[in-house]
Scaffold this motif. Structure first.
Motif: not given
Length: 473
Positions: A46-57, A67-73, A79-89
């Motif tokens: 799933x691609x999420x676009x923020x009008x601002x910093x996507x990494x900070x969001x 579980x304070x899911x880990x962020x891959x920057x 870009x930044x990636x969060x893997x959460x409950x089978x989703x890749x955000x």
């Protein structure tokens, strides 16, 4: 249009409320929205676009998720990636892009949602759903992508020639989407791909192959390869295939068009297997026919040794496209090399010896080989097709019978080299190889059974033929 039903997963609310807290507008965009509207199921990436910093969001959201899911920057890409409950955000800030002629890597600047939608490859991938609390679920469709989805049309948001020249990989993506979704590429867009085809040369081989894989893995790969051929891209990427196109005639004798035959074979095999490399073997099984084509006045058109020549071409092709030169390449080579063997068996009386040799040479791949040969039947004559398929079923049955009785698959000689050396008091020498080869041939022809005692007796006889005498029995 409001699409709240697309974003019922609680993670979307978390993303939206976090964006609100940071004063950002935030949207889910691209393939997730497209596939939901096409009823292709809920996408996991799933691609999420923020009008601002996507990494900070992304960092702020990760602290709120269980579980304070880990962020891959990925700073280079912003870009930044969060893997959460089978989703890749995947989170990115809205941006606008400009390109230099010799690179598909853009110069990126912060932008608006409109800028971000402008840079998308196709209108159907520019659809966005708002996650902001003020208009949660609202569909934003500036290029009539919804209409294009309904009409099954692939169209670029901006002028197509600019879109494809800026990032030539989009030409491959257009053809891949047309293949996967069974969509039409809009006329001006198709023309622009043809005009910009040479630009594909600035794209890495790995990215091109990734798109080829997706085309080959589609339900009907011929759609994609026909479009690649029509636009001239195939001549640049896989000239070994386009060399097969055309029908020559001499003295009233013709041969079939091996290019279009090949595409039929790939479609046929795609109905029976998801094996990517077996599909590649189907695509390449006849590439040796172009360099081996000859006309003989007595027998007409011939393609002698095209399987052998084709198997050698597979290595060069894989190397040029930077595809794996490992067991996957060797599998494709073996399939191409042996592609005619079962055909010959099916035309004649099927002997045990011939089947044993086929199983010995194909090993664990004999079933794949039979699948390829069955897909190779492209005759439009129903009676012939029925007869060929019936003959292949006979071969398959014979393979099972011979394998159960003779255990030829992954053959190991019942008499080892060490036993031969001990029996004749030999050191490592060519005589050992001669005896082992003789035993193997005797088993394959059915002269002796695939068991130790018969093989040992045969070894003694063969040893005597070349002047050896046993020192102990």
């Amino acid at each position: 249009m409001n699409l709240k039903e697309a974003i019922t997963n609680p993670v979307f609310k978390t993303i939206g409320t976090t964006a609100d807290e940071q004063g950002l507008d935030c949207y889910v965009i691209g393939g997730f929205v497209r596939d939901f509207l096409l009823k292709r199921g809920i996408a996991k990436d799933i691609d999420i676009v923020a009008v601002g910093s996507g990494i900070e969001l992304a960092k702020a959201i990760s602290k709120k998720l269980r579980g304070n899911t880990e962020v891959s920057v990925f700073k280079n890409f912003g870009t930044a990636m969060i893997k959460y409950e089978g989703l890749e955000l995947e989170f990115v800030g809205a941006r606008k892009e400009s390109y230099q002629r010799n690179s598909r890597n853009p110069i990126v600047e912060d932008g608006t949602l409109e800028d971000d939608q402008n840079r998308r490859d196709f209108t159907i991938n520019a659809l966005a759903i708002s996650l902001s609390s003020t208009n949660y679920g609202l569909l934003l469709d500036p290029f009539n992508g919804l209409s294009d989805l309904d009409k099954k049309i692939l169209r670029t948001p901006l002028e197509p020639s600019l879109t494809y020249s800026d990032d030539p990989l989009r030409m491959m993506r257009a053809i891949r989407f047309a293949t996967q979704l069974n969509f039409k590429i809009e006329e001006q867009s198709l023309k622009a791909i043809t005009e910009n085809k040479e630009r594909i040369n600035i794209i890495s081989k790995e990215r091109i192959v990734d798109e080829l894989h997706k085309i080959i893995q589609s339900d009907k790969p011929s759609i994609g390869f026909s479009l690649l051929h029509l636009t001239g891209l195939l001549q640049i990427i896989l000239p070994e295939l386009t060399a097969l196109q055309g029908i020559d005639e001499i003295e009233g004798q013709k041969h079939k068009d091996n290019f279009w035959h090949t595409l039929e074979v790939v479609d046929n095999i795609s109905k029976t297997t998801d094996n990517l490399w077996l599909r590649w073997a189907a695509l390449l099984h006849d590439i040796g026919k172009a360099p081996t084509k000859r006309f003989d006045k007595k027998i007409g058109w011939t393609f002698h040794a095209h399987e052998f020549v084709g198997s050698k071409m597979v290595f060069k092709l894989f190397k040029r496209l930077r595809m794996p030169l490992n067991d996957k390449m060797k599998f494709v080579q073996k399939m191409v090399l042996m592609s005619s063997r079962p055909v010959i068996l099916s035309e004649d009386h099927v002997t045990d010896a011939a089947v044993r040799r086929l199983v010995f040479d194909a090993g664990d791949y004999v079933d794949n080989l039979m699948t390829l040969c069955e897909a190779d039947i492209t005759t439009k004559n129903p009676k012939k097709q029925k007869r060929y398929l019936k003959n292949f079923q006979i071969v398959r049955k014979k393979i099972i019978e011979v394998e159960e009785r003779d255990r030829i698959r992954n053959f190991q000689p019942p008499v080892s080299g060490e036993e031969i050396m001990k029996t004749f008091d030999l050191k490592p020498s060519k005589e050992i190889g001669i005896i082992k080869e003789a035993i193997k041939e005797a088993i394959l022809t059915g002269e002796i059974a695939n068991e130790h005692d018969e093989a040992f007796e045969y070894m003694l006889v063969e040893g005597e033929k070349i002047g050896l005498k046993p020192v102990s029995l």
